[in-house]
Design a protein around this motif. Sequence first.
Motif, PDB file in Angstrom:
ATOM      1  N   ASN A  20      35.234  41.874  40.087  1.00  0.00           N
ATOM      2  CA  ASN A  20      36.352  41.556  40.982  1.00  0.00           C
ATOM      3  C   ASN A  20      37.519  41.026  40.151  1.00  0.00           C
ATOM      4  OD1 ASN A  20      35.908  38.794  40.427  1.00  0.00           O
ATOM      5  ND2 ASN A  20      34.421  38.643  42.085  1.00  0.00           N
ATOM      6  N   HIS A  25      30.323  38.846  38.903  1.00  0.00           N
ATOM      7  CA  HIS A  25      29.273  37.973  39.445  1.00  0.00           C
ATOM      8  C   HIS A  25      28.240  37.647  38.364  1.00  0.00           C
ATOM      9  CE1 HIS A  25      29.615  38.768  44.044  1.00  0.00           C
ATOM     10  NE2 HIS A  25      30.808  38.789  43.473  1.00  0.00           N
ATOM     11  N   TYR A 145      30.346  47.546  51.756  1.00  0.00           N
ATOM     12  CA  TYR A 145      31.226  46.750  50.887  1.00  0.00           C
ATOM     13  C   TYR A 145      30.970  47.171  49.436  1.00  0.00           C
ATOM     14  CZ  TYR A 145      33.765  42.471  49.546  1.00  0.00           C
ATOM     15  OH  TYR A 145      34.668  41.570  49.046  1.00  0.00           O
ATOM     16  N   LYS A 187      34.716  49.425  52.609  1.00  0.00           N
ATOM     17  CA  LYS A 187      35.687  48.561  51.924  1.00  0.00           C
ATOM     18  C   LYS A 187      35.422  48.656  50.423  1.00  0.00           C
ATOM     19  CE  LYS A 187      36.585  43.654  51.076  1.00  0.00           C
ATOM     20  NZ  LYS A 187      36.830  42.359  51.720  1.00  0.00           N
ATOM     21  N   LYS A 189      36.188  46.746  46.931  1.00  0.00           N
ATOM     22  CA  LYS A 189      36.733  45.578  46.244  1.00  0.00           C
ATOM     23  C   LYS A 189      37.499  46.070  45.027  1.00  0.00           C
ATOM     24  CE  LYS A 189      36.447  41.973  46.835  1.00  0.00           C
ATOM     25  NZ  LYS A 189      37.331  40.967  47.411  1.00  0.00           N
ATOM     26  N   ASP A 217      40.759  45.989  48.722  1.00  0.00           N
ATOM     27  CA  ASP A 217      41.031  44.544  48.605  1.00  0.00           C
ATOM     28  C   ASP A 217      41.108  44.125  47.139  1.00  0.00           C
ATOM     29  OD1 ASP A 217      41.091  41.796  48.705  1.00  0.00           O
ATOM     30  OD2 ASP A 217      39.025  41.561  49.394  1.00  0.00           O
ATOM     31  N   ASN A 219      42.328  41.348  46.000  1.00  0.00           N
ATOM     32  CA  ASN A 219      42.357  39.880  45.874  1.00  0.00           C
ATOM     33  C   ASN A 219      43.640  39.365  45.210  1.00  0.00           C
ATOM     34  OD1 ASN A 219      38.917  39.963  45.817  1.00  0.00           O
ATOM     35  ND2 ASN A 219      39.961  38.437  47.065  1.00  0.00           N
ATOM     36  N   GLU A 242      44.017  44.858  52.115  1.00  0.00           N
ATOM     37  CA  GLU A 242      43.629  43.440  52.180  1.00  0.00           C
ATOM     38  C   GLU A 242      44.176  42.670  50.980  1.00  0.00           C
ATOM     39  OE1 GLU A 242      39.483  43.071  53.205  1.00  0.00           O
ATOM     40  OE2 GLU A 242      39.318  41.182  52.115  1.00  0.00           O
ATOM     41  N   ASN A 265      41.972  37.181  53.618  1.00  0.00           N
ATOM     42  CA  ASN A 265      41.083  36.028  53.617  1.00  0.00           C
ATOM     43  C   ASN A 265      41.562  35.078  52.514  1.00  0.00           C
ATOM     44  OD1 ASN A 265      39.468  38.321  51.944  1.00  0.00           O
ATOM     45  ND2 ASN A 265      39.144  36.332  50.979  1.00  0.00           N
ATOM     46  N   HIS A 316      35.245  38.016  56.925  1.00  0.00           N
ATOM     47  CA  HIS A 316      35.113  37.935  55.476  1.00  0.00           C
ATOM     48  C   HIS A 316      33.695  37.536  55.092  1.00  0.00           C
ATOM     49  CE1 HIS A 316      35.126  35.164  51.926  1.00  0.00           C
ATOM     50  NE2 HIS A 316      35.701  36.204  51.371  1.00  0.00           N
ATOM     51  N   SER A 317      33.286  37.940  53.887  1.00  0.00           N
ATOM     52  CA  SER A 317      31.959  37.531  53.424  1.00  0.00           C
ATOM     53  C   SER A 317      31.961  37.253  51.926  1.00  0.00           C
ATOM     54  CB  SER A 317      30.974  38.661  53.762  1.00  0.00           C
ATOM     55  OG  SER A 317      30.114  38.940  52.701  1.00  0.00           O
ATOM     56  N   ASN A 318      31.161  36.280  51.547  1.00  0.00           N
ATOM     57  CA  ASN A 318      30.784  36.050  50.150  1.00  0.00           C
ATOM     58  C   ASN A 318      29.290  36.365  50.051  1.00  0.00           C
ATOM     59  OD1 ASN A 318      33.033  33.376  50.078  1.00  0.00           O
ATOM     60  ND2 ASN A 318      33.036  34.970  48.538  1.00  0.00           N
ATOM     61  N   HIS A 345      27.856  41.003  52.320  1.00  0.00           N
ATOM     62  CA  HIS A 345      27.294  41.273  50.998  1.00  0.00           C
ATOM     63  C   HIS A 345      25.796  41.589  51.093  1.00  0.00           C
ATOM     64  CE1 HIS A 345      31.012  39.560  49.465  1.00  0.00           C
ATOM     65  NE2 HIS A 345      30.608  39.598  48.218  1.00  0.00           N
ATOM     66  N   ARG A 404      29.723  28.780  41.029  1.00  0.00           N
ATOM     67  CA  ARG A 404      30.089  30.184  40.789  1.00  0.00           C
ATOM     68  C   ARG A 404      31.316  30.234  39.874  1.00  0.00           C
ATOM     69  NH1 ARG A 404      32.387  34.563  45.250  1.00  0.00           N
ATOM     70  NH2 ARG A 404      33.025  36.059  43.644  1.00  0.00           N
TER      71      ARG A 404
HETATM   72  O1  GKR Z   1      31.946  38.595  46.141  1.00  0.00           O
HETATM   73  O2  GKR Z   1      33.273  39.104  44.481  1.00  0.00           O
HETATM   74  C1  GKR Z   1      33.056  38.854  45.679  1.00  0.00           C
HETATM   75  C2  GKR Z   1      34.212  38.926  46.619  1.00  0.00           C
HETATM   76  O3  GKR Z   1      35.368  39.214  45.877  1.00  0.00           O
HETATM   77  C3  GKR Z   1      34.369  37.640  47.392  1.00  0.00           C
HETATM   78  O4  GKR Z   1      34.262  36.543  46.556  1.00  0.00           O
HETATM   79  C4  GKR Z   1      35.684  37.581  48.138  1.00  0.00           C
HETATM   80  O5  GKR Z   1      35.892  36.290  48.610  1.00  0.00           O
HETATM   81  O6  GKR Z   1      34.701  39.219  49.582  1.00  0.00           O
HETATM   82  C5  GKR Z   1      35.725  38.419  49.361  1.00  0.00           C
HETATM   83  C6  GKR Z   1      37.048  38.990  49.758  1.00  0.00           C
HETATM   84  O7  GKR Z   1      37.070  39.753  50.691  1.00  0.00           O
HETATM   85  O8  GKR Z   1      38.084  38.627  49.185  1.00  0.00           O
END
Ligand code: GKR
Length: 424
Positions: A20, A25, A145, A187, A189, A217, A219, A242, A265, A316-318, A345, A404
């Motif tokens: 990301n 991760h 995702y 979706k 990332k 997304d 970020n 996003e 988010n 939203h999810s982590n 996730h 994290r």
């Molecule tokens: O799990 O790496 C991830 C995601 O990037 C997460 O941390 C984000 O907060 O899923 C999330 C998002 O939609 O931005």
Amino acid sequence: MRIREINVTPVAFRDPPLLNAAGVHEPWALRTVVEVVTDEGLTGLGETYGDLDHLVRVRAAAEALIGHDVYGHNAMYATVAGLVGADVVTDLHGLTGTSSRAKTVDRIFSPFEVACLDIRGKAVGRPVVDLLGGRVRDAVPYSAYLFYKWAGHPGAPEDGFGAALDPEGVVEQARLLIGRYGFRSIKLKGGVFPPEQEIEAIRALREAFPEHPLRLDPNAVWSVETSIRVGRELDGVLEYLEDPTEGIEGMARVAAEVPMPLATNMCVVTPEHIPSAVRQGAIGVLLTDHHYWGGLVRSAHIATLCETFGIELSMHSNSHLGISLAAMTHLAAATPAVTHACDTHTPWQDGQDVVAPSSGGKGALRFVDGAVPVPDGPGLGVELDRDALAIMNEQYEKCGVRSRDDTTYMRSVDPSFSARRPRW
Ligand code: GKR
Ligand code: MG
């Protein structure tokens, strides 16, 4: 009915190397399981983040909430707010926007609120969805995702998901997740490669899955100018874009110039952000998340408010486990304004869970055509698997990860990596 005891257990589970904008991760994802026990012997479950700064405060809140009435959410919230004082807990990854005192209170309060709703549902023999106003849907659709990812963690064997570092890999991953879960929207990332490459991946997904709504997304790793360019190039291809760029003002400038709605988010993460986001027309979709919007009831209130201003809802999810998936499913099932498939996730957990499989062996939570049927049992409708909890707690004790930190992990592999925003 009063709270007699609260058990707070940090857990760790294996996580693949998902890329990301902040890095990658780590091999272990952390969560905290909260178990509230009443004087009548009923128990309720909540799940929240596992980062140490957060865990310490969740433990303090657990002590302070002993003796509270499980129906007294306002009093519980006031107790947590008093405990937090002027404190602000921040995330190292920065992927869920700025931290604030309000967000800190909401994050700490959330797992206790969910656990008390679980108890209240069990007390009256009704699922949590009924305590939130009743179901408007029987199953909650989730999105596939997708993440760019390495084939495995450095120095470790390849995981079962394979590498996804180009459009072909991304399409392959989509086929895998859709094949296993039946997802009906996708979706990706982003924020990992230069935008041109991510546009190419989205185009490849569009070709492979002509009917699936698509989202991207990055970020907030793009400038306003880049965001506008990408938005225009993907005209007619994306359901929403996003968090292309940082902050309400930047998002508003992009929203005014691109054809699709913007979702977030990151720039709207507490109620105090809503007035200025509405005034500036910054977002068309809010990705709500009960873990930092103060639990299920507060999230439902925010959803109603969003509806008033024409803002649509997704979720939203982590990285998370089954208690969270159950809570998200009850909330989305009771919230008419959630009109987009929610993020989860879950596939990346690869079967690891603290939630016990149901007697049919299918698990209380299962995906049918990309959607999770709302659990019918009382409360959240899921049971704690105590053996799994003990194993995951032992993993937490041994794994060495305490917060994290995707960026430091990425830098251990690529010392030149920078998580600065904007990057493109
Ligand atoms: O799990 O790496 C991830 C995601 O990037 C997460 O941390 C984000 O907060 O899923 C999330 C998002 O939609 O931005
Ligand atoms: Mg996002």
